[in-house]
Design a protein around this motif. Structure first.
Motif, short mmCIF file in Angstrom:
data_model
loop_
_atom_site.label_atom_id
_atom_site.label_comp_id
_atom_site.label_asym_id
_atom_site.label_seq_id
_atom_site.Cartn_x
_atom_site.Cartn_y
_atom_site.Cartn_z
N HIS A 86 0.91 -1.20 0.08
CA HIS A 86 0.05 0.06 0.09
C HIS A 86 0.90 1.23 0.05
CE1 HIS A 86 -3.23 2.96 1.28
NE2 HIS A 86 -3.96 1.80 0.89
N TYR A 87 0.39 2.36 -0.78
CA TYR A 87 1.19 3.60 -0.89
C TYR A 87 1.41 4.13 0.48
CZ TYR A 87 -3.51 5.39 -1.49
OH TYR A 87 -4.93 5.64 -1.03
N LEU A 110 12.16 1.43 1.73
CA LEU A 110 11.97 0.56 2.80
C LEU A 110 10.91 0.81 3.77
CD1 LEU A 110 15.82 0.76 4.21
CD2 LEU A 110 14.73 -0.99 2.95
N ALA A 111 9.79 1.65 3.07
CA ALA A 111 8.43 2.08 3.86
C ALA A 111 8.05 0.95 4.63
CB ALA A 111 7.84 2.93 3.04
N ARG A 112 7.89 -0.38 3.81
CA ARG A 112 7.13 -1.47 4.43
C ARG A 112 8.25 -2.73 4.63
NH1 ARG A 112 3.19 0.96 5.10
NH2 ARG A 112 2.01 1.98 3.74
N GLN A 222 12.29 -3.24 11.55
CA GLN A 222 11.00 -4.30 11.57
C GLN A 222 9.77 -3.69 12.05
OE1 GLN A 222 11.51 -6.98 10.43
NE2 GLN A 222 12.96 -8.37 11.32
N VAL A 223 9.82 -2.22 12.44
CA VAL A 223 8.44 -1.70 12.59
C VAL A 223 8.03 -0.87 11.54
CG1 VAL A 223 9.05 0.52 13.68
CG2 VAL A 223 7.05 -0.87 14.70
N LEU A 224 8.69 -0.55 10.43
CA LEU A 224 8.61 0.12 9.52
C LEU A 224 7.28 -0.19 8.50
CD1 LEU A 224 11.94 1.32 7.93
CD2 LEU A 224 10.47 2.75 9.13
N GLY A 225 6.23 0.58 8.43
CA GLY A 225 5.21 0.24 7.65
C GLY A 225 4.41 -0.98 8.22
N THR A 226 4.54 -1.46 9.44
CA THR A 226 3.76 -2.27 10.02
C THR A 226 2.55 -1.85 11.08
OG1 THR A 226 5.05 -2.43 11.88
CG2 THR A 226 5.35 -3.85 10.11
#
Lengths: 243, 286
Positions: A86-87, A110-112, A222-226
């Motif tokens: 997702h954007y 690396l956003a997700r 590991q938390v990026l985009g989650t």
């Protein structure tokens, strides 16, 4: 009106006032509405301030200049959404000071990246990217295996609160404890840090008895985009979110 | 103050400014330039009407066309889904076994699976599933958690040793670190494992006894392993963490455990199916 143009141009005082007025109008029109437009930052659930360990990892991400090669911004284009997911929403970086959107991709976005690979992979990839991705041109970051200096972590949380990140007094008071707990606690034991910062990755990546810079950086990655649950957001809901 | 004169050479008026005897011509802009300038001004007004343009107090003027890049993307994604639906609907409706039996569907799934594999799986398992130290090879016929289509789909869906409730879980005891075995027993059993791997089990050795009492429950008497608990086969030369004696001693003393994300949390069901079919067909599917 144009006849008096010469007066404006030849008088330093009127010229200065004219320039000032032009900039003020431009600024008011372009900047002020961003503070009041409701769609600037979407209303989504789940975005929370970074945990102390993630914040320390973010500082390392910035220090090492990761943003020079990696963006954190999935644009609303078909090929990007197909590859990365997702954007990106503005809301997802509302607690980033400064945000890490970036403008150049030598490596992937690396956003997700959170949860996409295991801690073990992140660790080995950061130590020597060629160990797991033979064609990689990314430098190795073996030096991150040194101990993390986190004596001043509470001050980092406090500084973020000054610029609008809603850390609570308890979170600031417990910053050091939360940081250590996120590295050393057993995920199954439901540690307090997990309640305070949902979806935080508990456990050490580097697996040593000290908190390393590597632990912090991997916890951040590991938390990026989650944080936002996109499975709950249909295109219809997204439309309402944007308007 | 300023006197406008007519320049005798060009026939144009001067601006009337004079600096150290130098005078400035006031030649008008070319006509075409002036027309283009006014055309852009008129275009801008049209643009304000048609497209999102002006900020208001708590929003912005959406424009007659109502354009937004996110809206355009949504429409593109819907069109793309429709374009792929001829095949994707069949993948969605079929189970992995049926996909593999249908020749055309298999070809489609292999192509889709390859793209998804290279983006999501190749980072650990390598392009083409060649594997790496600690990350199993998928192109051979040894499988930690089973090599049937259903096993592979299950592993991709829920992953290994992660937070997902359905994730595959198992843990080898820390025989050395927890004091379950003495160093000399570990050394003996490592020798026995090496003999198993070269298909010449050292019958009657001290290691065999240790193996039978501690290891055989999961890795089987003959070292064939047990897919149900992710216990690797030890009776061949395929090693996840190297096959030297030192490496085996280290693994028995304080085992490393691999992990894998639950991909059903990131990818849709049809992508997982295509991945399962692709991995199954990499060479070693059972």
């Amino acid at each position: 009106m144009f006849k008096h143009h010469a007066k404006l141009e030849t008088n330093i005082f009127f010229l200065a006032v004219g320039i000032l007025l032009t900039i003020v109008v431009g600024g008011l029109v372009e900047v002020v509405p961003l503070f009041s437009i409701e769609s600037t930052i979407e209303k989504v659930d789940g975005v929370r301030p970074y945990s102390p360990l993630e914040l320390a990892g973010r500082n390392i991400y910035i220090r090492e200049g990761c943003y020079n090669c990696h963006s954190q911004m999935i644009r609303p284009f078909k090929d990007e959404v197909e590859r990365y997911g997702h954007y990106s929403l503005a809301a997802e970086s509302k607690y980033d000071h400064p945000f890490q959107w970036g403008s150049k991709r030598t490596g992937p976005d690396l956003a997700r990246v959170g949860g996409k690979y295991t801690n073990e992979w992140q660790l080995r990839h950061l130590i020597n990217p060629r160990d797991v991705v033979p064609g990689s041109i990314m430098p190795g970051y073996k030096h991150l295996m040194r101990p993390l200096d986190y004596a001043d972590i509470a001050a980092h949380l406090k500084a973020n609160r000054v610029v609008g990140v809603p850390y609570t007094d308890a979170q600031i008071a417990n910053a050091k404890k939360d940081l250590e707990e996120q590295v050393f606690a057993d995920p199954a034991s439901k540690p307090a840090v997990a309640a305070s910062y949902p979806k935080a990755q508990i456990g050490s990546a580097a697996g040593k008895d000290k908190v390393t810079e590597m632990d912090a950086l991997v916890a951040y990655l590991q938390v990026l985009g989650t944080m936002v649950d996109f499975s709950a957001i249909t295109p219809e809901a997204a439309k309402k979110m944007n308007r | 103050m300023a006197t406008v004169e007519k320049d005798s050479v060009s026939g144009q008026n001067t601006t009337g400014h004079e600096w150290d005897g130098i005078k400035e011509l006031n030649t008008p802009l070319p006509k075409w330039w002036v027309y283009v300038f006014w055309a852009t001004v008129i275009w801008a007004i049209g643009y304000w009407v048609m497209m999102p343009a002006w900020p208001t107090l708590n929003g912005y003027t959406a424009g007659y066309l109502g354009y937004s890049s996110r809206g355009t993307l949504d429409a593109e994604l819907v069109a793309q889904k429709k374009g792929r639906s001829a095949w994707l609907s069949k993948i969605e409706a079929s189970d992995v076994a049926a996909i593999e039996k249908d020749k055309d569907l298999l070809r489609y799934a292999m192509a889709g699976g390859k793209i998804a594999f290279n983006e999501n799986c190749a980072a650990c398992h390598g392009v083409g599933g060649v594997g790496a130290y600690g990350f199993p090879t998928l192109a051979d016929d040894e499988w930690l958690w089973g090599g049937t289509l259903a096993d592979i789909e299950q592993t991709i869906k829920y992953g290994v040793r992660n937070a997902n409730a359905n994730s595959r879980q198992s843990e080898m005891p820390k025989f050395g670190a927890d004091g379950l075995l003495k160093p000399e027993q570990i050394s003996a059993v490592s020798d026995y494992v090496l003999s198993l791997a070269s298909k010449a089990p050292a019958k009657g050795s001290a290691g065999e006894t240790v193996y039978a009492e501690n290891c055989a429950a999961c890795h089987a008497d003959d070292g064939a392993g047990m897919a149900a608990v992710g216990a690797p086969a030890l009776n061949n030369q395929i090693w996840l963490y190297k096959g030297t004696k030192d490496a085996i001693v280290a693994q028995v003393t304080k085992p490393k455990h691999g992990a894998m994300p639950a991909w059903s949390e990131r990818l849709d069901a049809s992508t997982v199916k295509m991945l399962a079919v692709y991995v199954h067909n990499l060479g070693g599917g059972k």
